[in-house]
Design an enzyme around this catalytic site. Sequence first.
Site, PDB file in Angstrom:
ATOM      1  N   LYS A 280       0.833  -1.201   0.000  1.00 11.40           N
ATOM      2  CA  LYS A 280       0.000   0.000   0.000  1.00 11.40           C
ATOM      3  C   LYS A 280       0.865   1.248   0.000  1.00 11.40           C
ATOM      4  O   LYS A 280       2.008   1.206   0.469  1.00 11.40           O
ATOM      5  CB  LYS A 280      -0.874   0.017   1.272  1.00 11.40           C
ATOM      6  CG  LYS A 280      -2.015  -0.972   1.276  1.00 11.40           C
ATOM      7  CD  LYS A 280      -2.830  -0.850   2.559  1.00 11.40           C
ATOM      8  CE  LYS A 280      -3.974  -1.857   2.585  1.00 11.40           C
ATOM      9  NZ  LYS A 280      -4.990  -1.628   1.543  1.00 11.40           N
ATOM     10  N   ARG A 354     -10.322 -11.619   1.908  1.00 11.81           N
ATOM     11  CA  ARG A 354     -11.115 -12.728   1.362  1.00 11.81           C
ATOM     12  C   ARG A 354     -10.343 -14.043   1.428  1.00 11.81           C
ATOM     13  O   ARG A 354     -10.932 -15.114   1.535  1.00 11.81           O
ATOM     14  CB  ARG A 354     -11.552 -12.371  -0.067  1.00 11.81           C
ATOM     15  CG  ARG A 354     -10.412 -12.162  -1.030  1.00 11.81           C
ATOM     16  CD  ARG A 354     -10.824 -11.376  -2.262  1.00 11.81           C
ATOM     17  NE  ARG A 354     -10.893  -9.930  -2.020  1.00 11.81           N
ATOM     18  CZ  ARG A 354     -11.239  -9.030  -2.930  1.00 11.81           C
ATOM     19  NH1 ARG A 354     -11.555  -9.394  -4.148  1.00 11.81           N
ATOM     20  NH2 ARG A 354     -11.268  -7.748  -2.622  1.00 11.81           N
TER      21      ARG A 354
HETATM   22  N1  BES Z   1      -8.249  -3.753   4.425  1.00 12.44           N
HETATM   23  C1  BES Z   1      -8.355  -3.366   3.071  1.00 12.44           C
HETATM   24  C2  BES Z   1      -9.663  -2.639   2.763  1.00 12.44           C
HETATM   25  C3  BES Z   1      -9.739  -1.214   3.215  1.00 12.44           C
HETATM   26  C4  BES Z   1      -9.118  -0.215   2.485  1.00 12.44           C
HETATM   27  C5  BES Z   1     -10.481  -0.866   4.305  1.00 12.44           C
HETATM   28  C6  BES Z   1      -9.231   1.098   2.881  1.00 12.44           C
HETATM   29  C7  BES Z   1     -10.611   0.451   4.700  1.00 12.44           C
HETATM   30  C8  BES Z   1      -9.976   1.443   3.981  1.00 12.44           C
HETATM   31  C9  BES Z   1      -8.325  -4.601   2.156  1.00 12.44           C
HETATM   32  O1  BES Z   1      -7.543  -5.638   2.597  1.00 12.44           O
HETATM   33  C10 BES Z   1      -7.786  -4.160   0.854  1.00 12.44           C
HETATM   34  O2  BES Z   1      -6.650  -3.779   0.812  1.00 12.44           O
HETATM   35  N2  BES Z   1      -8.614  -4.202  -0.186  1.00 12.44           N
HETATM   36  C11 BES Z   1      -8.213  -3.792  -1.474  1.00 12.44           C
HETATM   37  C12 BES Z   1      -8.780  -4.780  -2.463  1.00 12.44           C
HETATM   38  C13 BES Z   1      -8.251  -4.593  -3.855  1.00 12.44           C
HETATM   39  C14 BES Z   1      -6.790  -4.948  -3.907  1.00 12.44           C
HETATM   40  C15 BES Z   1      -9.060  -5.463  -4.789  1.00 12.44           C
HETATM   41  C16 BES Z   1      -8.778  -2.402  -1.715  1.00 12.44           C
HETATM   42  O3  BES Z   1      -9.897  -2.107  -1.311  1.00 12.44           O
HETATM   43  O4  BES Z   1      -8.056  -1.574  -2.275  1.00 12.44           O
HETATM   44 MN    MN Z   2      -5.556  -5.437   1.952  1.00 12.59          MN
END
Ligand code: BES
Ligand code: MN
Length: 498
Positions: A280, A354
């Site tokens: 990230k 997931r």
């Molecule tokens: N924990 C995050 C989701 C999230 C992001 C929650 C920002 C709250 C604020 C999750 O694990 C994630 O990183 N999801 C990705 C999925 C994507 C790679 C398909 C996302 O939402 O960017």
């Molecule tokens: Mn994630």
Amino acid sequence: MDFSIKSGNPEKQRTGCLIVGAMETRKLTAPAKAIDDCAGKHLSNMLRRGDMDGKTGQSLLLHNVPGTLADRVLLIGCGREREITDRQYRSIIENGMRAISATGASDAVNYLPELNVKGRDHYWKLRQALEIANHVSYEFREFKSRKKGTDRSLRRLTLMVPSRRELPVGEQAMRDGLAISRAVKATRDLANRPANVCTPTHLAHHAQGLTRTHRNLRCKVLDRPALEKLGMHSFLSVSQGSQEPPKLIVLEYHGGKRGGKPVVLVGKGVTFDTGGISIKPAQAMDEMKFDMCGAASVMGAISAAADLKLPLDVVGIIPATENMPGGRATKPGDIVTSMSGQTIEVLNTDAEGRLILCDALTYAERFNPAAVIDVATLTGACVVALGHHASGLLANHSPLARSLLDAGESSADRAWQLPLWDEYQKQIDSPFADFANVGGRDAGTITAACFLSRFAGKYHWAHLDIAGTAWISGKNKGATGRPVPLLVQYLLDQCAAA
Ligand code: BES
Ligand code: MN
Ligand code: ZN
């Protein structure tokens, strides 16, 4: 804070502060009028002089009001309507609590629950008032060197009902509200802890700790070797890059009749989500310590069920892990075999939630569940779609979805349903494995649920995406305790329906 429910005349209450309502324009509610009558029109004179006109958001603190036994009288603006909405009531109560905490009063008697709220009974108004009072007074000081916050805080709050007839229902509201408030607080504390303290092992210890305070709970923690034996290679693939050992926490509450089917709650317990190799950006990455809010709320809801000795069975299943990059971390393109036997092409290691939930969903089958509800901070797309007001809800069974929407509505912890149509499923097609763990930019919350649905075919299932509701970002960031009220309300409703 200590609470009690009472009925009686305002002018007879010996207290640090009486909290009463004023309506637009410059009208007193019945309890305020009673004080005014004993106080030689002190309150109405104030209003007439223009100190306040009754708009919501306004408040007026009066000292030494003649004819009362209270040190103070706090007038709270309640707006124009004779019958107010849920939202208005909640904001009036919240304003009252914020205003009182700015005074020196250590106890108060609150008449605002006597306001008329459209379609809501005394039980609802009192429970909301109690939950909001606890919510507003929450402080997280575990990591401040000065542990005590303000000493001028409210210690005792009396909530008023119009007559003795409402006292029994008031007591019930207090019991339920206290259990929910305790669970919300525990959830917020756990989620607010930094990831160097709140590790998967810490979550496991927390769950085990609950069995000591609640004798009707049982806990089992599965370590890496046990997870390998079960074939949870999808879950394990997320843990691979981390030094912290993964845990699968199973927390069982037994309150129902023998042979009853349990409600299974599955909570995402990623104690820190760096994104893994699909790392990230640095901006606000600290907030990914909240990626275990699903886990915390599941433990909270189960402890509330145990507190209230609800007549049903609930099982919590919590896959807990960090998501870290590292020499052994899963790489984009890696293919893993889930416990269900289905293979997954991991195209993005940041879609890790997931990957851990799917094995937990397969594990849930062994409990012969009445329903399985997973709770997860799963997608940023959910925040884009719904903002911070509603959790995303997706389900393979409409009556279950309906029950959860209703529970959210009545607990003021709302969810909003998104479609789980077959049309979306092809977005996670993979040329190499059974399917991929991401489905592209479009409808990210739905494709995440599509992925999960492939592991939830054997029972009624619903998924709550709490990415937008579980915590607040920015200067006053912190966990909200959502969706504990929704979950506990759902359990209460299940008991009432049985
Ligand atoms: N924990 C995050 C989701 C999230 C992001 C929650 C920002 C709250 C604020 C999750 O694990 C994630 O990183 N999801 C990705 C999925 C994507 C790679 C398909 C996302 O939402 O960017
Ligand atoms: Mn994630
Ligand atoms: Zn995550």
